[in-house]
Design an enzyme around this catalytic site. Structure first.
Site, short mmCIF file in Angstrom:
data_model
loop_
_atom_site.label_atom_id
_atom_site.label_comp_id
_atom_site.label_asym_id
_atom_site.label_seq_id
_atom_site.Cartn_x
_atom_site.Cartn_y
_atom_site.Cartn_z
N ASP A 207 0.84 -1.20 0.00
CA ASP A 207 0.00 0.00 0.00
C ASP A 207 0.88 1.25 0.00
OD1 ASP A 207 -3.01 -1.15 1.04
OD2 ASP A 207 -1.27 -2.37 1.48
N TYR A 237 -1.98 4.17 -6.45
CA TYR A 237 -3.25 4.81 -6.09
C TYR A 237 -3.69 5.81 -7.15
CZ TYR A 237 -3.10 2.51 -1.58
OH TYR A 237 -3.08 1.57 -0.59
N ASN A 290 -6.20 -4.21 -4.92
CA ASN A 290 -7.47 -3.72 -5.46
C ASN A 290 -7.34 -2.38 -6.17
OD1 ASN A 290 -7.05 -2.99 -2.55
ND2 ASN A 290 -8.77 -1.64 -2.94
N HIS A 382 -12.14 -3.98 6.03
CA HIS A 382 -11.90 -5.20 5.22
C HIS A 382 -12.01 -6.48 6.04
CE1 HIS A 382 -10.68 -2.36 2.20
NE2 HIS A 382 -9.64 -1.96 2.90
N HIS A 411 -4.72 -0.85 6.62
CA HIS A 411 -3.68 0.16 6.86
C HIS A 411 -3.33 0.22 8.34
CE1 HIS A 411 -5.20 2.21 2.94
NE2 HIS A 411 -4.55 1.09 2.72
#
Length: 569
Positions: A207, A237, A290, A382, A411
């Site tokens: 991430d 992102y 994702n 999630h 996160h």
């Protein structure tokens, strides 16, 4: 210091949002009795109270930042990166030539007009070898008025073969006939696979994004001189932006009326430019998250992800960029796709069966798996989102004795006890969630087991993959419930904070007992708000092959049962 250990500094290295660092160091140490090991577990669950002064938000680098601007001319290479093949003796080199275009009435570049050439040789000697590869462009197209289309520069991928293990190479890439060649860069190959052979350092991030916190993450990683980087999904992102370059921390909150989930593809080019000083020297292995879905015309997805990186798919017997495997010394890494079919009748599952069956634990004792969404996260964000994937694949990973699993997506930081099917199990993997990366989305702070935080089950399935597999627990303290009413037993340590970690493989001496490096790994996680040498979470992860023997399958049967059937005949 030799050229292969020299790295350009990027951004601040002060305490900030720092991701994970894995150090696999082949050396002799004496174990400090104060450091616990998984043999001492399972441990009582620990939740570190939230430090509200340490906020989990970030600001993206703007396109005016000189570190993301194009500094080459014509068809000179940029966004140069290196990645591994399945074994030590081959490496991929990737780069981009030409400028991207965004807007209407685009004229894509022709890949056939530029050669894909890498000239290379052992460091310290003349560059005498040459390899050629292939090139491509990709488009991100939207069939809606007012949305801007995108076409990439020419993306080149060249595989270098016949390399020596643990050797420093020098290379330059581009088209020597224009000429338009890069400057000389360096990379080091992986050591040969064996039970006492490991890379010095492996960095693992998830991430990541491209924020000012990302610059601190990358600067810290570079200062530790890793030999390999693993990125477990959510790269740039770019899908937090509209095609006009307007971004938001929450796309669905700010842009709920758009006819399709838009992206701003130049963010990929900014990321590639920023990362080049690092990734042109240190191989990176990526698996999709994702945020790489990026739907476009004709329902195409994951096009940027699949085009920009080189993957050892063919070399590891995979037919997809979503899942593959490779060796790094005595470690066999399995990268799995959570956003492609993982059903037991599907191609990925069949490939995973074959790959695991061919792993020789005498050669690669450590078996490490990675994918994006976690199976064992206790955060509300999630929560149990990837339950269908767990239901399909967990038995197979357990049967083959996977040692450690790394995930992102959530996160925050969390480490599990050894677990299998939500129950404590000394032969289960240790799951580590490291989604506390540099991206601009907020930190996860709420836990599903806290009052009023348990999600409605129907809201938990992954939106992209669909399906529903997360039912109420049927055994244990949470029987009949969808969430525990306290931190679950399988969750050993969790903290909503950013940090980095260290995993060391050693030849370890416990008093007078000699334990070989194929059984011990030291995992350390550091909170960023602490001094660098202070550990937030630290543990020896210990393999017990004598207690947890691996039973490979032959045609759906374990070897022992297969031999029993043969003997009966």
């Amino acid at each position: 210091m030799d050229a292969g250990r020299t790295y350009l500094q990027m951004g601040s290295v002060s305490v900030s949002l720092i991701e994970l660092l894995l150090l696999l160091s082949l050396s002799f140490v004496f174990v400090n009795g104060g450091i616990p090991s998984t043999l001492d577990g399972p441990f009582e669950p620990v939740t570190v109270p939230l430090d509200k002064s340490f906020r989990g938000n970030a600001v993206d680098l703007p396109d005016t930042d000189p570190r993301v601007q194009r500094i080459v001319e014509g068809f000179e290479p940029e966004q140069i990166s290196v990645s591994l093949s399945a074994t030590y003796d081959s490496v991929w080199v990737s780069w981009i030539t030409g400028e991207f275009q965004i807007g209407d009435n685009l004229t894509p570049l022709d890949p056939e007009t530029i050669a894909s050439v890498v000239q290379y040789g052992t460091y310290g000697l003349e560059i005498t070898d040459e390899a050629t590869g292939y090139s491509l462009i990709y488009n991100q197209l939207y069939p809606f008025e007012g949305l801007q289309n995108y076409t990439s520069g020419i993306i080149h991928h060249v595989c270098l073969t016949g390399l020596k293990p643990d050797t420093l190479y020098q290379y330059q890439c581009g088209d020597p006939y224009i000429p338009a060649m890069s400057e000389v860069y360096y990379f080091r190959t992986m050591p040969v696979s064996g039970p006492k052979s490991y890379p010095n350092r492996i960095a693992l991030v998830g991430d990541l994004g491209l924020t000012y916190n990302t610059t601190s993450t990358v600067g810290h990683l570079m200062s530790n001189h890793p030999d390999l980087v693993l990125l477990v999904g959510d790269v740039t992102y770019a899908n937090l932006y509209l095609t006009n370059g307007t971004g938001s921390d929450c796309y669905s909150c700010s842009f709920s009326q758009t006819p399709i989930h838009e992206t701003y593809q130049p963010r990929w080019d900014y990321w590639g430019r920023y990362m080049q000083p690092f990734l042109s020297r240190v191989p990176i292995m990526v698996v999709e998250g994702n945020h790489e879905i990026e739907q476009q015309a004709e329902n195409q997805t994951f096009v940027a992800y699949s085009s920009r990186f080189a993957f050892p798919s063919d070399e590891s017997g995979s037919s997809s960029t979503f899942y593959y495997s490779f060796n790094a010394g005595g470690i066999h890494f399995i990268m799995l796709g959570a956003y492609i079919s993982y059903d037991r009748s599907g191609n990925q599952y069949e490939w995973l069966q074959r790959d695991l069956a061919f792993v020789d634990r005498e050669v690669t004792p450590w078996l490490v798996a990675a994918w994006h969404p976690p199976w064992y996260s206790t955060y509300k964000a999630h929560y149990r989102e990837a339950e269908c994937m767990r239901v399909e694949m967990e038995d197979l990973l357990y049967q083959y004795g996977v040692d450690i699993v790394f995930n992102g997506h959530v996160h925050a930081y969390e480490r599990s006890n050894r677990v299998y099917n939500y129950s404590l199990d000394p032969c289960g993997p240790v799951y580590i969630t490291i989604g506390d990366g540099g991206n601009r989305e907020k930190m996860a702070t709420a836990h599903a087991d806290e009052a009023d935080n348990c999600p409605e089950p129907s809201t938990t399935p992954d939106e992209y993959m669909g399906g529903f597999c997360a039912f109420n627990f049927t055994s244990g303290p949470a029987t009949g419930k969808f969430c525990w009413d306290r931190q679950p037993d399988y969750s050993a340590y969790r903290e909503s904070s950013f940090g980095h970690g260290i995993l060391e493989n050693h030849i370890v001496y416990l008093c007078v007992l000699r334990v070989k490096n194929e059984t011990h790994a030291l995992w350390t996680w550091h909170r960023n708000q602490d001094m660098y040498n202070n550990a937030g979470d630290q543990i020896y992860i210990v393999r017990q092959p004598e207690r947890c023997p691996v039973e490979p399958e032959v045609c759906g049967l374990t070897v022992s049962r297969h031999m029993q059937q043969i003997n009966r005949k």
